[in-house]
Motif scaffolding. Structure first.
Motif, PDB file in Angstrom:
ATOM      1  N   GLU A   1     -10.945  -5.838   9.444  1.00  0.00           N
ATOM      2  CA  GLU A   1     -12.187  -6.254   8.798  1.00  0.00           C
ATOM      3  C   GLU A   1     -12.008  -6.410   7.297  1.00  0.00           C
ATOM      4  O   GLU A   1     -12.642  -7.256   6.685  1.00  0.00           O
ATOM      5  N   VAL A   2     -11.123  -5.609   6.699  1.00  0.00           N
ATOM      6  CA  VAL A   2     -10.916  -5.615   5.253  1.00  0.00           C
ATOM      7  C   VAL A   2     -10.138  -6.844   4.822  1.00  0.00           C
ATOM      8  O   VAL A   2     -10.382  -7.414   3.770  1.00  0.00           O
TER       9      VAL A   2
ATOM     10  N   VAL B   1       0.881  -1.163   0.000  1.00  0.00           N
ATOM     11  CA  VAL B   1       0.000   0.000   0.000  1.00  0.00           C
ATOM     12  C   VAL B   1       0.919   1.212   0.000  1.00  0.00           C
ATOM     13  O   VAL B   1       1.530   1.540   1.008  1.00  0.00           O
ATOM     14  N   THR B   2       1.048   1.829  -1.155  1.00  0.00           N
ATOM     15  CA  THR B   2       1.998   2.923  -1.283  1.00  0.00           C
ATOM     16  C   THR B   2       1.504   3.909  -2.332  1.00  0.00           C
ATOM     17  O   THR B   2       0.559   3.638  -3.049  1.00  0.00           O
TER      18      THR B   2
ATOM     19  N   LEU C   1      -6.965   2.204  -1.881  1.00  0.00           N
ATOM     20  CA  LEU C   1      -5.870   1.307  -1.516  1.00  0.00           C
ATOM     21  C   LEU C   1      -6.276   0.203  -0.557  1.00  0.00           C
ATOM     22  O   LEU C   1      -5.876  -0.945  -0.728  1.00  0.00           O
ATOM     23  N   ILE C   2      -7.028   0.523   0.467  1.00  0.00           N
ATOM     24  CA  ILE C   2      -7.333  -0.486   1.487  1.00  0.00           C
ATOM     25  C   ILE C   2      -8.811  -0.783   1.642  1.00  0.00           C
ATOM     26  O   ILE C   2      -9.202  -1.616   2.452  1.00  0.00           O
ATOM     27  N   GLY C   3      -9.657  -0.100   0.892  1.00  0.00           N
ATOM     28  CA  GLY C   3     -11.076  -0.399   0.932  1.00  0.00           C
ATOM     29  C   GLY C   3     -11.823   0.222   2.107  1.00  0.00           C
ATOM     30  O   GLY C   3     -12.976  -0.086   2.316  1.00  0.00           O
ATOM     31  N   VAL C   4     -11.167   1.073   2.870  1.00  0.00           N
ATOM     32  CA  VAL C   4     -11.794   1.721   4.022  1.00  0.00           C
ATOM     33  C   VAL C   4     -11.474   3.207   3.967  1.00  0.00           C
ATOM     34  O   VAL C   4     -10.315   3.578   3.848  1.00  0.00           O
ATOM     35  N   GLN C   5     -12.485   4.026   4.009  1.00  0.00           N
ATOM     36  CA  GLN C   5     -12.251   5.468   4.062  1.00  0.00           C
ATOM     37  C   GLN C   5     -12.354   5.950   5.499  1.00  0.00           C
ATOM     38  O   GLN C   5     -13.269   5.543   6.221  1.00  0.00           O
TER      39      GLN C   5
END
Length: 90
Positions: A88-89, A47-48, A63-67
């Motif tokens: 959770e992701v 994640v970059t 990037l990680i599916g969580v805002q």
């Protein structure tokens, strides 16, 4: 959570060497240690990327599916992504 152990480790942290100085010697955290503690995977794509303040929330979502939630006025740190949400992701 063992507060006495956390306090002891905090007292022995040396920022110049990024390690703990214990009676038995020096100890450093590794990526594998963090993966085991956080239960987050270390395999796969990193994640970059460049993130500007303009698109920070959207970039997190991509990037990680969580805002991160919208910041609450007057509360510092209220817009951070919580560790439990990352788990959770994955």
């Amino acid at each position: 959570m063992n507060h006495a152990a956390l306090t002891a480790l905090t007292d022995r942290w040396r920022p110049e060497t990024h390690s703990f100085h214990l009676a038995c010697g020096e100890m450093t955290m590794t990526l594998e240690d963090m993966a085991m503690i956080s239960d987050l995977p270390i395999n796969g794509l990193a994640v970059t990327g460049h993130v500007s303040a303009v698109n920070c929330r959207a970039r997190f979502g991509d990037l990680i599916g969580v805002q991160p939630p919208l910041p609450l006025s007057g509360k510092a740190g209220s817009s951070k992504v919580k560790h439990s949400r990352l788990k959770e992701v994955t």
